[in-house]
Each structure stands twice: as C-alpha cells, then as structure tokens.
Design an enzyme around this catalytic site. Structure first.
Site, mmCIF file in Angstrom:
data_model
loop_
_atom_site.group_PDB
_atom_site.id
_atom_site.type_symbol
_atom_site.label_atom_id
_atom_site.label_comp_id
_atom_site.label_asym_id
_atom_site.label_seq_id
_atom_site.Cartn_x
_atom_site.Cartn_y
_atom_site.Cartn_z
ATOM 1 N N ARG A 183 -21.526 4.588 3.456
ATOM 2 C CA ARG A 183 -21.346 3.334 4.206
ATOM 3 C C ARG A 183 -22.464 3.175 5.227
ATOM 4 O O ARG A 183 -22.766 4.107 5.973
ATOM 5 C CB ARG A 183 -20.000 3.361 4.924
ATOM 6 C CG ARG A 183 -19.635 2.047 5.593
ATOM 7 C CD ARG A 183 -19.071 1.021 4.662
ATOM 8 N NE ARG A 183 -17.753 1.385 4.169
ATOM 9 C CZ ARG A 183 -17.159 0.797 3.130
ATOM 10 N NH1 ARG A 183 -17.754 -0.186 2.475
ATOM 11 N NH2 ARG A 183 -15.953 1.178 2.734
ATOM 12 N N ARG A 213 1.971 -11.533 9.172
ATOM 13 C CA ARG A 213 1.060 -11.773 10.313
ATOM 14 C C ARG A 213 0.377 -13.134 10.250
ATOM 15 O O ARG A 213 0.262 -13.828 11.252
ATOM 16 C CB ARG A 213 -0.032 -10.686 10.364
ATOM 17 C CG ARG A 213 0.428 -9.330 10.813
ATOM 18 C CD ARG A 213 -0.758 -8.364 10.839
ATOM 19 N NE ARG A 213 -1.317 -8.114 9.513
ATOM 20 C CZ ARG A 213 -0.876 -7.189 8.664
ATOM 21 N NH1 ARG A 213 0.148 -6.423 9.004
ATOM 22 N NH2 ARG A 213 -1.425 -7.027 7.474
ATOM 23 N N CYS A 264 -16.272 -2.937 -6.412
ATOM 24 C CA CYS A 264 -17.508 -3.687 -6.146
ATOM 25 C C CYS A 264 -18.769 -2.926 -6.581
ATOM 26 O O CYS A 264 -19.673 -3.495 -7.204
ATOM 27 C CB CYS A 264 -17.588 -4.045 -4.667
ATOM 28 S SG CYS A 264 -17.011 -2.742 -3.580
ATOM 29 N N HIS A 311 -24.079 -4.732 -1.034
ATOM 30 C CA HIS A 311 -24.187 -3.311 -1.389
ATOM 31 C C HIS A 311 -25.521 -3.074 -2.093
ATOM 32 O O HIS A 311 -25.942 -3.874 -2.934
ATOM 33 C CB HIS A 311 -23.086 -2.904 -2.375
ATOM 34 C CG HIS A 311 -21.706 -2.791 -1.784
ATOM 35 N ND1 HIS A 311 -21.426 -2.939 -0.448
ATOM 36 C CD2 HIS A 311 -20.521 -2.507 -2.383
ATOM 37 C CE1 HIS A 311 -20.122 -2.763 -0.257
ATOM 38 N NE2 HIS A 311 -19.553 -2.509 -1.410
ATOM 39 N N GLN A 323 -23.507 1.121 1.056
ATOM 40 C CA GLN A 323 -22.493 0.070 0.992
ATOM 41 C C GLN A 323 -22.236 -0.624 2.331
ATOM 42 O O GLN A 323 -22.204 0.015 3.385
ATOM 43 C CB GLN A 323 -21.180 0.652 0.445
ATOM 44 C CG GLN A 323 -21.307 1.095 -0.992
ATOM 45 C CD GLN A 323 -20.019 1.597 -1.630
ATOM 46 O OE1 GLN A 323 -20.064 2.563 -2.368
ATOM 47 N NE2 GLN A 323 -18.895 0.956 -1.388
ATOM 48 N N VAL A 340 -12.129 -10.724 1.320
ATOM 49 C CA VAL A 340 -12.294 -11.141 -0.081
ATOM 50 C C VAL A 340 -11.633 -12.496 -0.310
ATOM 51 O O VAL A 340 -12.216 -13.383 -0.950
ATOM 52 C CB VAL A 340 -11.691 -10.088 -1.047
ATOM 53 C CG1 VAL A 340 -11.762 -10.577 -2.492
ATOM 54 C CG2 VAL A 340 -12.415 -8.746 -0.922
HETATM 55 P P1 NAP Z 1 -8.877 -7.539 4.623
HETATM 56 O O1 NAP Z 1 -9.997 -8.338 5.154
HETATM 57 O O2 NAP Z 1 -8.301 -6.470 5.451
HETATM 58 O O3 NAP Z 1 -7.710 -8.565 4.178
HETATM 59 C C1 NAP Z 1 -6.477 -8.108 3.704
HETATM 60 C C2 NAP Z 1 -5.666 -9.295 3.179
HETATM 61 O O4 NAP Z 1 -4.449 -8.821 2.601
HETATM 62 C C3 NAP Z 1 -5.269 -10.270 4.264
HETATM 63 O O5 NAP Z 1 -5.191 -11.564 3.720
HETATM 64 C C4 NAP Z 1 -3.885 -9.765 4.635
HETATM 65 O O6 NAP Z 1 -3.077 -10.738 5.234
HETATM 66 C C5 NAP Z 1 -3.359 -9.418 3.270
HETATM 67 N N1 NAP Z 1 -2.226 -8.513 3.338
HETATM 68 C C6 NAP Z 1 -2.151 -7.332 3.996
HETATM 69 N N2 NAP Z 1 -0.942 -6.795 3.871
HETATM 70 C C7 NAP Z 1 -0.225 -7.637 3.095
HETATM 71 C C8 NAP Z 1 1.113 -7.659 2.615
HETATM 72 N N3 NAP Z 1 1.965 -6.676 2.870
HETATM 73 N N4 NAP Z 1 1.512 -8.706 1.837
HETATM 74 C C9 NAP Z 1 0.677 -9.711 1.562
HETATM 75 N N5 NAP Z 1 -0.609 -9.755 1.995
HETATM 76 C C10 NAP Z 1 -1.047 -8.732 2.755
HETATM 77 O O7 NAP Z 1 -9.259 -6.824 3.258
HETATM 78 P P2 NAP Z 1 -10.266 -7.323 2.108
HETATM 79 O O8 NAP Z 1 -11.600 -6.753 2.346
HETATM 80 O O9 NAP Z 1 -10.129 -8.799 1.906
HETATM 81 O O10 NAP Z 1 -9.683 -6.542 0.872
HETATM 82 C C11 NAP Z 1 -8.391 -6.726 0.385
HETATM 83 C C12 NAP Z 1 -8.167 -5.814 -0.807
HETATM 84 O O11 NAP Z 1 -9.006 -6.227 -1.867
HETATM 85 C C13 NAP Z 1 -8.553 -4.357 -0.535
HETATM 86 O O12 NAP Z 1 -7.491 -3.664 0.044
HETATM 87 C C14 NAP Z 1 -8.942 -3.866 -1.881
HETATM 88 O O13 NAP Z 1 -7.845 -3.358 -2.590
HETATM 89 C C15 NAP Z 1 -9.462 -5.110 -2.554
HETATM 90 N N6 NAP Z 1 -10.935 -5.123 -2.552
HETATM 91 C C16 NAP Z 1 -11.519 -5.011 -3.725
HETATM 92 C C17 NAP Z 1 -12.866 -5.030 -3.815
HETATM 93 C C18 NAP Z 1 -13.507 -4.865 -5.134
HETATM 94 O O14 NAP Z 1 -14.491 -4.237 -5.192
HETATM 95 N N7 NAP Z 1 -13.003 -5.396 -6.195
HETATM 96 C C19 NAP Z 1 -13.658 -5.136 -2.689
HETATM 97 C C20 NAP Z 1 -13.048 -5.238 -1.463
HETATM 98 C C21 NAP Z 1 -11.668 -5.234 -1.428
HETATM 99 P P3 NAP Z 1 -2.924 -10.866 6.847
HETATM 100 O O15 NAP Z 1 -3.959 -11.856 7.295
HETATM 101 O O16 NAP Z 1 -1.550 -11.395 7.011
HETATM 102 O O17 NAP Z 1 -3.109 -9.512 7.445
HETATM 103 C C1 3JM Z 2 -11.968 -1.596 -1.890
HETATM 104 O O1 3JM Z 2 -4.952 -0.184 -1.037
HETATM 105 C C2 3JM Z 2 -5.845 -0.077 -0.213
HETATM 106 O O2 3JM Z 2 -5.726 0.516 0.845
HETATM 107 C C3 3JM Z 2 -7.168 -0.725 -0.558
HETATM 108 C C4 3JM Z 2 -8.290 0.237 -0.645
HETATM 109 C C5 3JM Z 2 -9.556 -0.434 -1.123
HETATM 110 C C6 3JM Z 2 -9.880 -0.544 -2.481
HETATM 111 C C7 3JM Z 2 -8.904 -0.106 -3.526
HETATM 112 O O3 3JM Z 2 -8.775 1.097 -3.783
HETATM 113 O O4 3JM Z 2 -8.273 -1.000 -4.093
HETATM 114 C C8 3JM Z 2 -10.432 -0.952 -0.179
HETATM 115 C C9 3JM Z 2 -11.626 -1.526 -0.562
HETATM 116 C C10 3JM Z 2 -11.095 -1.109 -2.857
HETATM 117 C C11 3JM Z 2 -11.497 -1.181 -4.273
HETATM 118 O O5 3JM Z 2 -11.962 -2.229 -4.704
HETATM 119 O O6 3JM Z 2 -11.419 -0.190 -4.989
#
Ligand code: NAP
Ligand code: 3JM
Length: 347
Positions: free
Chosen positions: A243, A41, A130, A250, A157, A16
């Site tokens: 999924r 990391r 999403c 999606h 999704q 994201v």
């Molecule tokens: P991702 O590809 O796994 O990326 C995770 C990001 O969070 C990376 O930049 C990671 O940094 C960082 N991170 C992990 N642990 C951390 C910590 N302790 N402190 C600071 N940063 C940390 O995941 P993603 O798909 O981008 O999704 C991230 C989050 O966005 C999800 O967990 C979810 O809550 C939310 N999300 C929301 C939607 C939505 O529908 N609105 C959709 C997808 C995701 P590193 O590179 O250092 O590991």
């Molecule tokens: C989309 O906290 C987590 O492990 C993130 C889980 C997650 C979420 C969430 O619940 O925030 C992964 C992917 C979402 C979301 O947008 O609801």
C-alpha cells in the site's frame, strides 16, 4: 425503445458505490428503477442520479423485491448475508467482494478475458480483486499469442482500495505531519488486525490479513483469481502487495515468462497496442509511461515499460496501471452487467 432494468446498488455511499453510480450514469445504463442501499448509518441520505434525488435505504432482504440486477460492494459479510436473498427474489448479483470468488459454481469474470463464463452463473457473478483485474486484462492477449508460464507481480496500491475512510485517514495524517502535529493511525493496514501504521509518507507491505503460508490474503487473491480467470491451474503466480500513499490508481511491476521462444518486446507492444481495454503508453525516449495520477477517471488499463529480461529469452518486464475504483471495481461490474444484457442472460 431500450428496455430498462430495476437495478440495486448495495454500498451506494462507499468509495466503490459512488463510482458505480457515476459509471451507470456515464454509460447511460438502461435503468427503469434504481434502489440505493447502505447500512443504517447512511439510510435517509439523498443522492442525485441523472438529476433526480434518490433516498438511500438500509439494506434488508426485502430491499431486493423486484430487483433484476444487484451490484454489491459493501464488504464480504454483507454479500454473504444478502446476495443469496437477492438471488432468491429473482435478481442476478454482480458481487465486488471476495465472498464467492473462488466458489466453483460462481463465475469470476473480466469481460475482456472470459465473458462467456457468464453463461454458467447460478445467480451470483463475482467481480475479481482490483489488482487481479488490471493484470489479467494486460496478460490475456500475451497468453493467447505466446503462452504464459510464470507471473511475478509486485503491486503499488492506492489507499482508496481500502475504502473512503482510509483515504480520509491518509489526508488527515498528511496534514498532521506537515503541521508537526501528533496523530494515531486507526484504519490501515487492516481494520480487524491489532496494529495500525502510518500511511502518509510511507509504504506498507501488508494488504489484508496474513495467511499461514506467509502471503497476505490480497496476495492469495491475485494468485488464485488469476489462475481461475485464465482457466490455468498450472500457471506459476507469485505476488507481493504493497500500500502506498496514492489516493487512486494501482500500479504493478510485473515479470512474466512466456512459453514461446524468440518473442521480442516490440511483439508484445504491438499486441497490447491493439488489445481490448488496454492503452499502450510505452515510449522511454519521450518519457512516456503510465502513472496513477494520469489514469484516474479512465476505464482502460495502461501498460508501459515493456522490456525483455537480460538473461531469460522468455522473460519480460512491464508496468501496469489502472484506476482501481473503475476497471478495478465499478467499471468491471457495470461492464459485466452490460454483457449480461448483450448476451440476453438478463432479459
Ligand atoms: P467503503 O468506502 O468503506 O464503503 C462501504 C459501503 O458499504 C458503504 O456504502 C457502507 O454504507 C456500506 N455498508 C457497510 N456496512 C453495511 C451493511 N451492514 N449493510 C449494507 N451496507 C453496508 O468501502 P469501499 O471501498 O466502497 O468498498 C466496499 C467493498 O467493496 C469492500 O469491502 C470490498 O469487499 C469491495 N471492494 C472490491 C474491490 C475490487 O477490487 N473488486 C475494490 C474495493 C472494494 P454506510 O455509508 O452506511 O456506512
Ligand atoms: C477489497 O469484507 C471486507 O472486509 C472487505 C475486504 C476487502 C475486499 C474483499 O476481500 O472483498 C476490501 C477491499 C476487497 C477485494 O476486492 O478483495
């Protein structure tokens, strides 16, 4: 001259976060300083934004000194820990996780639907899930014109919704299967659940953890968030979230029941042809309908296959597709930030 803001992106190196930076660039968002945050990391990694190199830093409470707008997308536990720290230091937070979405004093916002809810913020604004976002963008114009009684959705999704590592897992599994090699699933369906399943050439009917009522948390997000965004506690909503081995985009098969009698499919097509944030792609005679491969990289929600139910005068079926990383996450967040500036909520 347009005033610039000090913006922080938390989770800047994730699936994201990368789209967040691209969207801020594409929109020419008014930025005076950009702070990029991640876990330990990725700290030290360099990212190019508008031709300038920015070093990613480890997110700590102090990272938010002077930050005016903080876009969070690093998981729920990071938001729970650091979003209040950002607010304490004067930032307004747009949070992409489920951490605060259902809290009463946190607006849950899709600008096409409930932009005015932003005025009620207490420092944190939640970006919906999403799958919820793309559905409510398509359903709100119908609700306004004809009323809405019931929504039954099945989702298809993409893997990028589960993060960058899940996409890598799908690609590697696909290569292994094509090469006839062994592999061990490690990430999907849910990181913290014991069993892992193959996603390549498969369909997994579990997104997020199971709840006691038999629905998954992803399904409950769709149900609860839809009611909150539309301010309709009485709306009947059910969801099944699946999924698929699609990288991005999606899709949703949606059945709705409207309140008004005598509505036609072409009434709904005309409505959606002019709805904000919607592109109608609905011409079965020419095989025109939305597909994830065609929506990647676009901000809109695409709707097609609109047809009236054969036994229910108030029932309609449709197919809704959008880029889950853009309208589903990065674009909706940046759009909220743009609304905050437009409405002079951040100055
Ligand atoms: P991702 O590809 O796994 O990326 C995770 C990001 O969070 C990376 O930049 C990671 O940094 C960082 N991170 C992990 N642990 C951390 C910590 N302790 N402190 C600071 N940063 C940390 O995941 P993603 O798909 O981008 O999704 C991230 C989050 O966005 C999800 O967990 C979810 O809550 C939310 N999300 C929301 C939607 C939505 O529908 N609105 C959709 C997808 C995701 P590193 O590179 O250092 O590991
Ligand atoms: C989309 O906290 C987590 O492990 C993130 C889980 C997650 C979420 C969430 O619940 O925030 C992964 C992917 C979402 C979301 O947008 O609801």
């Amino acid at each position: 001259m347009v005033k610039g803001f000090h913006v922080a992106v938390v989770g800047a190196t994730g699936a994201v976060g990368v789209q967040m930076l691209k969207t801020l660039e594409d929109r020419d968002f008014p930025i005076s300083k950009l702070t990029l945050l991640s876990s330990k990391r990725s700290a030290g990694k360099k990212v190019v934004f508008k031709g300038e190199e920015i070093t990613v830093q480890e997110a700590t409470p102090e990272s938010f000194e002077g930050v005016q707008i903080a876009l969070f997308s690093a998981g729920g536990s990071v938001s729970k820990l650091l979003a209040p720290e950002a607010v304490k230091r004067g930032a307004i937070v747009v949070d992409n996780t489920s951490a605060f979405r259902m809290e009463e004093n946190t607006p849950l916002v899709v600008p096409e639907v409930n932009e005015k809810a932003l005025f009620d913020h207490n420092g944190i604004i939640a970006n919906p899930n999403c799958s919820t976002i793309q559905m409510v963008v398509a359903l709100e114009p119908i609700r306004q014109a004809y009323g809405l009684k019931k929504v039954i959705v099945s989702t298809y999704q993409a893997v990028s919704g589960a993060g960058a590592a899940a996409v890598e897992e799908m690609m590697n599994q696909t290569k292994s299967i094509l090469a006839g090699e062994e592999f061990t699933p490690q990430i999907l369906p849910v990181g913290s659940d014991e069993k892992k399943y193959q996603i390549a050439f498969n369909a997994i009917p579990q997104i997020d953890k199971f709840q006691d009522n038999g629905f998954t948390f992803e399904e409950m997000k769709m149900i609860n968030e839809t009611k909150k965004i539309m301010s309709m506690d009485e709306l009947q909503v059910a969801a099944t979230c699946v999924r698929l081995p699609v990288a991005t985009g999606h899709s949703e098969s949606v059945f709705i029941e409207v309140e008004k009698e005598g509505v036609t499919a072409s009434d709904i097509q005309s409505l959606l042809a002019n709805a904000p944030g919607v592109t109608l792609q609905d011409n079965p005679n020419e095989q025109v309908y939305p597909m994830p491969a065609h929506c990647v990289g676009q901000n809109d929600v695409f709707v097609g296959r609109i047809r009236k139910d054969l036994s229910d005068d108030k029932g309609f079926h449709m197919w809704i597709v959008s880029d889950n990383l853009l309208k589903g996450a990065a674009w909706n967040s940046v759009q909220i930030a743009e609304s905050l500036i437009k409405l002079e909520i951040v100055k």
